[in-house]
Design a protein around this motif. Structure first.
Motif, PDB file in Angstrom:
ATOM      1  N   GLY A 137       0.695  -1.247  -0.243  1.00 24.91           N
ATOM      2  CA  GLY A 137       0.553  -0.070   0.046  1.00 24.91           C
ATOM      3  C   GLY A 137       1.089   1.003  -0.501  1.00 24.91           C
ATOM      4  O   GLY A 137       1.774   1.220   0.282  1.00 24.91           O
ATOM      5  N   ASP A 138       0.011   2.228  -0.076  1.00 24.18           N
ATOM      6  CA  ASP A 138       0.736   4.303   0.081  1.00 24.18           C
ATOM      7  C   ASP A 138       0.443   4.135   1.780  1.00 24.18           C
ATOM      8  O   ASP A 138      -0.311   3.832   2.130  1.00 24.18           O
ATOM      9  N   ALA A 192      -3.160  -1.708   3.954  1.00 21.56           N
ATOM     10  CA  ALA A 192      -3.559  -2.420   2.611  1.00 21.56           C
ATOM     11  C   ALA A 192      -4.206  -1.360   1.744  1.00 21.56           C
ATOM     12  O   ALA A 192      -5.328  -0.702   1.399  1.00 21.56           O
ATOM     13  N   ASP A 193      -3.711  -2.114  -0.278  1.00 21.41           N
ATOM     14  CA  ASP A 193      -4.173  -1.320  -0.895  1.00 21.41           C
ATOM     15  C   ASP A 193      -5.735  -1.848  -1.258  1.00 21.41           C
ATOM     16  O   ASP A 193      -5.606  -3.176  -1.074  1.00 21.41           O
ATOM     17  N   THR A 248      -8.238 -11.485   3.988  1.00 25.62           N
ATOM     18  CA  THR A 248      -7.986 -11.393   4.891  1.00 25.62           C
ATOM     19  C   THR A 248      -6.755 -10.519   5.346  1.00 25.62           C
ATOM     20  O   THR A 248      -7.062  -9.755   6.401  1.00 25.62           O
ATOM     21  N   ALA A 249      -5.751  -9.914   4.404  1.00 28.61           N
ATOM     22  CA  ALA A 249      -5.307  -8.484   4.191  1.00 28.61           C
ATOM     23  C   ALA A 249      -6.020  -7.480   4.272  1.00 28.61           C
ATOM     24  O   ALA A 249      -4.780  -6.419   3.829  1.00 28.61           O
ATOM     25  N   ARG A 250      -6.929  -7.508   3.900  1.00 32.29           N
ATOM     26  CA  ARG A 250      -7.577  -6.145   3.725  1.00 32.29           C
ATOM     27  C   ARG A 250      -7.417  -4.928   4.923  1.00 32.29           C
ATOM     28  O   ARG A 250      -7.671  -3.753   4.702  1.00 32.29           O
ATOM     29  N   THR A 251      -7.127  -5.460   5.633  1.00 35.01           N
ATOM     30  CA  THR A 251      -6.978  -4.426   7.253  1.00 35.01           C
ATOM     31  C   THR A 251      -5.371  -4.288   7.996  1.00 35.01           C
ATOM     32  O   THR A 251      -5.043  -3.633   8.598  1.00 35.01           O
ATOM     33  N   ASN A 252      -4.474  -5.231   7.185  1.00 35.32           N
ATOM     34  CA  ASN A 252      -3.102  -4.905   7.179  1.00 35.32           C
ATOM     35  C   ASN A 252      -2.914  -3.451   7.516  1.00 35.32           C
ATOM     36  O   ASN A 252      -3.034  -3.301   6.363  1.00 35.32           O
ATOM     37  N   VAL A 253      -1.470  -3.548   8.550  1.00 36.96           N
ATOM     38  CA  VAL A 253      -1.043  -1.825   8.209  1.00 36.96           C
ATOM     39  C   VAL A 253       0.288  -2.457   8.789  1.00 36.96           C
ATOM     40  O   VAL A 253       0.839  -3.220   9.359  1.00 36.96           O
ATOM     41  N   TRP A 254       0.838  -2.042   7.688  1.00 37.66           N
ATOM     42  CA  TRP A 254       2.899  -2.830   7.456  1.00 37.66           C
ATOM     43  C   TRP A 254       3.432  -0.932   8.278  1.00 37.66           C
ATOM     44  O   TRP A 254       3.663  -0.012   7.583  1.00 37.66           O
TER      45      TRP A 254
END
Length: 172
Positions: free
Chosen positions: A95-96, A110-111, A120-126
């Motif tokens: 994501g950006d 996540a974009d 399942t990764a739609r709410t990921n934040v790295w």
């Protein structure tokens, strides 16, 4: 992420170009079991507008973090390859950057492409933290207890590892 902050982040990351560092898992979870006991190494390579940072787990050289400057800031993508250099089925997710607290602390939610590829990764934040002494790569999955963190000691460079899988087949 404002362009000046993204430029500062990428400039700081580029100062490590060509260097490699060993890392450690912080508070590993059961989902991280394949990484326990493995040597974890990051290697800063390809240091133009795009900075490629392979993340080796033991002998597995399939993962590369790809930081790219955009007109609005910086983007993080995860490039996953097979040993023959071909792309994994699950690759190019990320994501950006959001507006950072500082150029040393950048969050990438996540974009939509990630959400479509890995629901399942739609709410990921790295989150990437880059200080003069430490590089931290973190994942949190909002709405769950999934967390992952690996810290690398930037004061102790090591011999760079072999190139990541597919290094000859992907843009540098």
């Amino acid at each position: 992420m404002p362009v000046d902050s993204s430029a500062a982040f990428l400039t700081a990351l580029r100062t490590h170009c060509g260097r490699a560092y060993e890392g450690q898992l912080v508070n590993p979870q059961p989902a991280d079991s394949a990484m326990r006991g493995q040597r974890l190494v990051m290697h800063v390579r390809g240091c133009g507008d795009t900075v490629r940072v392979p993340f080796h787990v033991g002998d597995n050289r399939s993962r590369t973090w790809v930081f790219t400057r955009t007109s609005n800031g910086v983007r993080l993508k995860h490039d996953h390859r097979h040993e023959d250099g071909s792309e994994d089925r699950v690759t190019q997710y990320g994501g950006d950057a959001m507006a950072p607290r500082a150029a040393s602390h950048v969050e990438f939610p996540a974009d939509s492409a990630t959400a479509a590829l890995i629901p399942t990764a739609r709410t990921n934040v790295w989150t990437v933290e880059l200080t003069p002494t430490r590089f931290s790569y973190q994942l949190r999955r909002e709405g769950s207890d999934r967390r992952f963190r690996v810290d690398f000691d930037l004061t102790r460079p090591i011999t760079p590892p072999p190139a990541p899988w597919g290094a000859d087949t992907k843009a540098r």
